[in-house]
Design an enzyme around this catalytic site. Structure first.
Site: not given
Lengths: 153, 400
Positions: A92-94
């Site tokens: 996840i790109c968070l």
């Protein structure tokens, strides 16, 4: 005192079980290394309606000073959600999972951030560089230097 | 140490409104009672060790920030939050008693609910009566306070009472009932005495209590232990502060030191000095946090104790590193090197075949009686390889 990161995790688990947030439930938390949290998107977003997703949290003794390792995992009947910031390998790109992490955040708060990230999404697609990233992705998403370039999604 | 109390303890009692107070007296980072709380420039408080570790973990390229509001924080600007520490101490010392009381009350009200409907109705009537009474009482109280204030407004010739009235009407009424002789109850035994006496009294009172009732000692574990080993925080005078043997340690600019200089620094500090530069650096950072947080404690721990904590920290990291390797990383490593394994197996097989051929040739040249031995020699490596390749195959297939 930080000595026992397990103590804090114990409290978090207690919290998660005693007053769980809507759509967030503990699937497995047998030890203080890996937890599996199931999340559901509560509004009627057509991309995720009726589906359940599974988040995997991995904790190091440096938790909560450092962020846990969080990614989606696929299982029987459970897939990786479609989202322009979620790669097909579950990474996840968070920003809260990387540079935006703060020690006051919890498993519950991270789960809720991800839940709302899904709820606010209207694009049924993978990130544009999915194939390239997945082919060379490190085992741990924490070893990826994500560039948070797109705040619109 | 084994304080497993949790704010949620209050939810099922008759005092659920104490939950936020209980939560508020715990550090947001470790979720435990504040230990030597330090206040930041943005007015948030954390345990000394928690916030120091947090600042130490910030990459050097970034400015350390408050975990709650992300305002920038500087380690040297952290200040002790003495009030919070005292509040925490007082709350903890009476928590068990309050909790037991609130639980008992919740249970008894539960029992009342369980009795027959007739009595329940009675109970309800009683309740409304009492609430009415309460309302009356409250309104009378208000009236009294109002009249009191009016009274004060009217005649200013009473300077002593003017002072107390400045607080609030409600307070005045309480004073009305409880004789304004400045006595306060001890939170442990409820005995009344002056505020100064309480400070001195509470320590002995707690230690007596811990000896007299073992169950209580158990419940108050953290507090009694701390109160016998160290005096309550409020007892501290400024002189005992300055006489502390612990001086804060400065941080080091690791990039300016080479490995041997850093090693020397660690040796000077009296902490283990083995490992590579990164290990030394991490250990030094941890030690500085531990040491400086310890210096913030009202009664600091000994250096031996700190060294033990340092080695525990290091042990937990090593344990974690090994654990990680054992499972996923090894599996993943096996996956990525799958083709390498197969190459090795192929090479091993071909070399065995070559060996076999070579030995066959040599056996032709050599005399007959040696043949039996050769068969044994040839079979051995063959077995090894098949078992090896089986291992690899099973490892790989389990991964799939």
């Amino acid at each position: 005192m930080i000595g026992g990161f397990t103590k804090r995790l114990g409290r978090e688990l207690n919290d998660l079980k005693s007053n769980p947030a809507v759509g967030i439930s503990v699937f497995q938390a047998d030890d203080f290394r890996i937890w599996l949290i199931d999340i559901k998107v509560m509004d009627d977003n057509p991309i995720y309606v009726g589906k359940k997703f599974r988040l995997q949290f991995r904790f190091a003794p440096t938790y909560p000073i450092e962020a846990p390792e969080v990614q989606f995992v696929a299982s029987y009947g459970i897939e990786i959600p479609m989202h322009p910031h979620i790669y097909s390998n579950g990474h996840i790109c968070l920003d809260v999972l990387g540079s935006g992490w703060s020690p006051v955040q919890t498993v519950a708060s991270v789960s809720m951030s991800i839940q709302s990230m899904l709820a606010g999404n209207d694009r049924n697609e993978r990130p544009p560089d999915d194939a390239r990233y997945v082919a060379h992705a490190p085992i741990s998403p924490k070893n990826t230097r994500f560039v948070y370039h797109d705040d619109s999604v | 140490m084994d304080d497993v109390s949790d704010p949620s303890d209050w939810t099922s009692t008759s005092l659920p409104q104490l939950e936020p107070l209980d939560t508020g007296l715990r550090c947001r980072i470790c979720r435990d009672w504040y230990t030597a709380p330090m206040i930041t420039e943005c007015s948030h408080s954390f345990c000394s060790l928690c916030i120091r570790k947090c600042i130490a973990a910030t990459p050097s390229a970034e400015a350390p920030c408050c975990p709650i509001c992300r305002a920038s924080v500087t380690e040297v600007r952290l200040r002790r939050n003495q009030v919070l520490e005292d509040l925490c101490f007082w709350f903890r010392s009476s928590r068990m008693t309050m909790l037991e009381f609130a639980k008992a009350q919740a249970e008894s009200s539960q029992e009342k609910k369980d009795v027959s409907g007739k009595r329940r109705r009675h109970h309800l009537v009683n309740k409304t009566e009492s609430s009415q009474e309460d309302g009356i009482r409250r309104s009378s109280r208000m009236r009294r306070s109002v009249s009191y204030q009016e009274h004060l407004d009217l005649d200013h010739e009473q300077p002593t009472e003017d002072n107390s009235a400045a607080n609030s009407g409600c307070f005045v009424i309480l004073d009305d009932e409880e004789a304004t002789n400045g006595l306060v109850p001890c939170p442990v035994c409820n005995q009344r005495m002056t505020e100064k006496q309480v400070m001195r009294h509470i320590e002995s009172c707690l230690s007596v209590k811990s000896i007299s009732s073992s169950s209580h000692q158990h419940s108050l574990n953290g507090t009694t232990a701390s109160s016998t080993s160290k005096p309550p925080k409020t007892l501290l005078t400024s002189s005992s502060f300055s006489s502390k043997p612990f001086q804060r340690l400065p941080k080091l600019q690791y990039s300016l030191l080479n490995e041997s200089k850093l090693r020397n620094k660690l040796q000077d500090l009296g902490i283990p000095a083995h490992g590579n530069k990164q290990t030394l650096q991490n250990r030094h950072t941890e030690w500085v946090s531990l040491w400086n947080a310890n210096a913030d404690l009202t009664s600091p721990k000994s250096k031996t104790q700190l060294l033990r904590e340092l080695s525990e920290w290091e042990a937990s990291l090593t344990r974690y590193a090994l654990q990680g390797k054992k499972e996923e990383d090894l599996d993943a490593w096996a996956m990525t090197h799958k083709s390498d394994f197969q190459d090795l197996i192929a090479i091993a097989r071909s070399s065995v075949q070559k060996k076999q051929k070579a030995e066959e040739k040599s056996s032709v040249i050599e005399a007959e009686p040696r043949k039996l031995e050769e068969v044994a020699v040839v079979e051995e490596p063959d077995e090894e390889i098949t078992s090896l390749s089986n291992n690899f195959v099973s490892g790989v297939s389990s991964e799939d």
